[in-house]
Write an enzyme that holds these catalytic residues in place. Structure first.
Site, PDB file in Angstrom:
ATOM      1  N   CYS A 224      21.928  94.385  86.652  1.00  0.00           N
ATOM      2  CA  CYS A 224      21.950  93.271  87.610  1.00  0.00           C
ATOM      3  C   CYS A 224      22.805  92.099  87.152  1.00  0.00           C
ATOM      4  O   CYS A 224      23.094  91.206  87.953  1.00  0.00           O
ATOM      5  CB  CYS A 224      20.523  92.790  87.874  1.00  0.00           C
ATOM      6  SG  CYS A 224      19.445  94.048  88.612  1.00  0.00           S
ATOM      7  N   HIS A 303      24.669  89.826  74.798  1.00  0.00           N
ATOM      8  CA  HIS A 303      24.232  91.229  74.783  1.00  0.00           C
ATOM      9  C   HIS A 303      23.285  91.440  73.604  1.00  0.00           C
ATOM     10  O   HIS A 303      23.646  91.197  72.460  1.00  0.00           O
ATOM     11  CB  HIS A 303      25.447  92.152  74.646  1.00  0.00           C
ATOM     12  CG  HIS A 303      25.218  93.529  75.188  1.00  0.00           C
ATOM     13  ND1 HIS A 303      24.151  94.310  74.804  1.00  0.00           N
ATOM     14  CD2 HIS A 303      25.919  94.267  76.085  1.00  0.00           C
ATOM     15  CE1 HIS A 303      24.207  95.470  75.444  1.00  0.00           C
ATOM     16  NE2 HIS A 303      25.265  95.472  76.226  1.00  0.00           N
ATOM     17  N   HIS A 356      22.713  72.273  90.346  1.00  0.00           N
ATOM     18  CA  HIS A 356      22.123  73.420  91.036  1.00  0.00           C
ATOM     19  C   HIS A 356      22.066  74.618  90.088  1.00  0.00           C
ATOM     20  O   HIS A 356      22.937  74.791  89.238  1.00  0.00           O
ATOM     21  CB  HIS A 356      22.939  73.788  92.276  1.00  0.00           C
ATOM     22  CG  HIS A 356      23.259  72.619  93.153  1.00  0.00           C
ATOM     23  ND1 HIS A 356      22.329  72.049  93.998  1.00  0.00           N
ATOM     24  CD2 HIS A 356      24.408  71.894  93.294  1.00  0.00           C
ATOM     25  CE1 HIS A 356      22.890  71.032  94.639  1.00  0.00           C
ATOM     26  NE2 HIS A 356      24.147  70.913  94.227  1.00  0.00           N
ATOM     27  N   ASN A 393      15.498  91.716  96.103  1.00  0.00           N
ATOM     28  CA  ASN A 393      16.363  91.800  94.922  1.00  0.00           C
ATOM     29  C   ASN A 393      17.607  92.607  95.294  1.00  0.00           C
ATOM     30  O   ASN A 393      17.560  93.831  95.365  1.00  0.00           O
ATOM     31  CB  ASN A 393      15.606  92.459  93.768  1.00  0.00           C
ATOM     32  CG  ASN A 393      16.437  92.524  92.493  1.00  0.00           C
ATOM     33  OD1 ASN A 393      17.631  92.260  92.493  1.00  0.00           O
ATOM     34  ND2 ASN A 393      15.788  92.897  91.397  1.00  0.00           N
TER      35      ASN A 393
END
Length: 451
Positions: A224, A303, A356, A393
Site C-alpha cells: 500500500c 524499509h 494537512h 481501503n
C-alpha cells in the site's frame, strides 16, 4: 516516539547531525549518479551556447554600450536559470469513482458472501465482525464477480477490473490537464498483487498509444505504500530527463486480492480492500510552475525488511486448498509504529509545520493509533477518516482520495504543506511532502467527492 513525532508534526524534527557538518552517510549513490548526469548535461549546454553569447556581449559593449547593462542582466538570469535544478511539479491528479451499481453496503456484503457458498459459518461471522469495526461506510465499491459461487482468482477478472479503474482515472486526468499523450515521457504504474504479462504499464501504453521511447516502469508486490515509491521513481526520472512529463498510476485490484476460503488468518483483508485508482501528472518543466497545483518538497522512504518480524508481517499466502489470500500478522501495528518513527527521524527539520496530513486509510484501528501516537487533532485526521468511510481501503491510491477530499472542501491554500504517509508490506513506511502553489478551488469535474 510520541515526543519526537509530535515535535515533527507541530514544528519539525531537528537534525541530529552535528551543526554545520553534512551527513554524507545519508546520501544515496543514485543521487551522485544523477549529479553526474546533470553536470554533463550542463557542460554540454555551456559549450554550445556560451562562446557565441560572449562574442555577442563583447560586440554590444564596444558598439552599443547603452545595451551593455540590460544584456549583462539577461546573461546573469540565463546562467541562474541553467545552474538552478528544476523542481518537480504536480500539475493535477484524478481519482477514479466506480459506477453506482458497484456500491456495496455491509449487509449486502454479508448477504452476497453467504449466497456464494464459498464461506462457512465461522468465516461469515468473522467477516461480519471485522466489517462492523472497520470504519467503512455503506457506499464503497466492490466487483461482484468475487461473490460468484466457486469463484477463484483469475487473470481475466483482474485485467477487466484493472482496465476499468486505471483507464477511468487516466481519462479524467488527461481531460483535466489537456496534455497530449505523445508528450508523456515517463510512465510509472504500481499495483501490489496483480502482475500480468504483458505488464499493466504496457497495457496503458497500448491503450493510449504512448511514444515508443516512453520510459515505462511497472512496480509490483510493494504494498500500500508503493504510491509514494512510484512518485520517488518518477521524480528521479524527471531529474534525469529535464523538461518532461511523468504519468504515475496507483491502484490495487480487489478481484485479485480476494480470498474465498475459510482460513481465519486470511479473511480480514476481504473486509477492507475496495476498488479505486489514482492517476497523477508530474512535470519538470519550469514553465509549468505557473499552472501546477503543488511542488514536491521532500520524500522519505523507510524499509524495515532487515527485521524478520517486519518482513513477515504482511504476505501473500495460500491455504491448504491452494487458495491465495493476504496474511496480516498481529504484530503489524507495532511494526508500523517503528517504521513511522524511523521515517519521521529521517524526514528531518520541516518548518513551517504541516497544515494537512493524509494517512493511508487502511482501517479505523490504524487511524486511531496514529491519531493517538502523533497527538493529532480531529481536523488532521478528517480526510483519512472520511476517505475510509466513503471509499474503504483503496490501497496505494488512498492518499490521493484524501488529498481530493481536502481540495473538495477548499482547504488547500497557497503555501500550505500536505504530508502524505503510506504503509506497506516489507515492511515499509514512505512519506512525501507537497507545497500548494496557489489556492486550490474545488474541482468541478475530476474529483471523486463531487456528487
Amino acid at each position: 516516539m510520541e515526543k519526537e513525532a509530535t515535535k515533527m508534526v507541530n514544528g519539525g524534527v531537528k537534525s541530529k547531525s552535528p551543526k554545520g557538518s553534512p551527513d554524507f552517510l545519508g546520501y544515496n549513490l543514485r543521487y551522485v549518479k544523477l549529479g553526474y548526469i546533470y553536470l554533463l548535461s550542463l557542460s554540454r549546454t555551456f559549450c554550445f551556447f556560451l562562446p557565441p553569447l560572449l562574442l555577442l556581449f563583447i560586440f554590444v559593449s564596444r558598439f552599443l554600450p547603452i545595451l551593455a547593462f540590460p544584456l549583462s542582466t539577461f546573461f546573469i538570469l540565463l546562467i541562474y536559470h541553467y545552474l538552478t535544478p528544476s523542481s518537480v511539479f504536480l500539475l493535477d491528479f484524478s481519482c477514479y469513482r466506480p459506477p453506482d451499481h458497484l456500491k456495496i453496503t455491509k449487509s449486502d456484503f454479508i448477504e452476497l458472501a453467504m449466497k456464494s457458498g464459498n464461506f462457512n459459518e465461522t468465516a461469515i461471522e468473522l467477516q461480519r465482525k471485522v466489517l462492523d469495526q472497520s470504519g467503512i461506510g455503506e457506499e464503497s465499491y466492490m466487483p461482484r464477480v468475487v461473490f460468484k459461487p466457486g469463484h477463484r482468482v483469475n487473470l481475466r477478472d483482474g485485467r477487466e477490473e484493472a482496465a476499468m479503474v486505471i483507464f477511468g482515472a487516466i481519462d479524467e486526468l488527461l481531460a483535466a490537464t489537456k496534455i497530449n499523450v505523445k508528450h508523456i515521457k515517463i510512465l510509472v504504474l504500481n499495483c501490489g498483487v496483480l502482475n500480468t504479462t504483458p505488464s499493466l504499464s504496457a497495457m496503458v501504453i497500448n491503450h493510449y498509444k504512448l511514444r515508443h521511447n516512453t520510459e515505462s516502469y511497472n512496480l509490483g508486490g510493494m504494498g500500500c505504500s508503493a504510491g509514494v515509491i512510484a512518485i520517488d521513481l518518477a521524480k528521479d526520472l524527471l531529474n534525469a530527463h529535464q523538461g518532461s512529463y511523468a504519468l504515475v498510476v496507483s491502484t490495487e485490484i480487489v478481484s485479485f486480492t480476494w480470498y474465498s476460503g475459510n482460513d481465519v488468518a486470511l479473511l480480514p483483508p476481504n473486509c477492507f480492500f475496495r476498488m479505486g485508482a489514482a492517476a497523477v501528472m508530474l512535470s519538470s518543466r519550469r514553465i509549468d510552475r505557473w499552472r501546477a497545483k503543488y511542488q514536491l518538497m521532500q520524500l522519505v522512504r523507510t524499509h524495515k525488511g532487515m527485521e524478520d518480524t517486519s518482513y513477515k508481517s504482511i504476505e501473500l499466502r495460500e491455504d491448504r486448498d491452494g487458495k491465495q489470500g493476504l496474511y496480516v500478522s498481529r504484530d503489524v501495528m507495532e511494526v508500523g509504529r517503528h517504521a513511522l518513527k524511523a521515517n519521521i527521524a529521517t524526514l528531518g527539520r520541516l518548518e513551517p509545520s504541516f497544515e494537512h496530513i493524509c494517512v493511508l486509510a487502511s482501517s479505523k484501528k490504524v487511524l486511531d493509533d496514529i491519531h493517538k501516537d502523533l497527538k493529532l487533532t480531529e481536523e488532521n485526521m478528517e480526510a483519512s477518516r472520511r476517505t475510509l468511510e466513503r471509499f474503504g481501503n483503496t490501497s496505494s491510491s488512498s492518499i490521493w482520495y484524501e488529498l481530493a477530499y481536502l481540495e473538495h472542501k477548499a482547504k488547500m491554500k497557497r503555501g500550505d504543506r500536505v504530508w502524505q504517509i503510506g504503509f506497506g508490506s516489507g515492511f515499509k513506511c514512505n512519506s512525501v511532502v507537497w507545497k500548494a502553489l496557489k489556492n486550490i478551488d474545488p474541482p468541478r469535474h475530476n474529483n471523486p467527492w463531487n456528487l
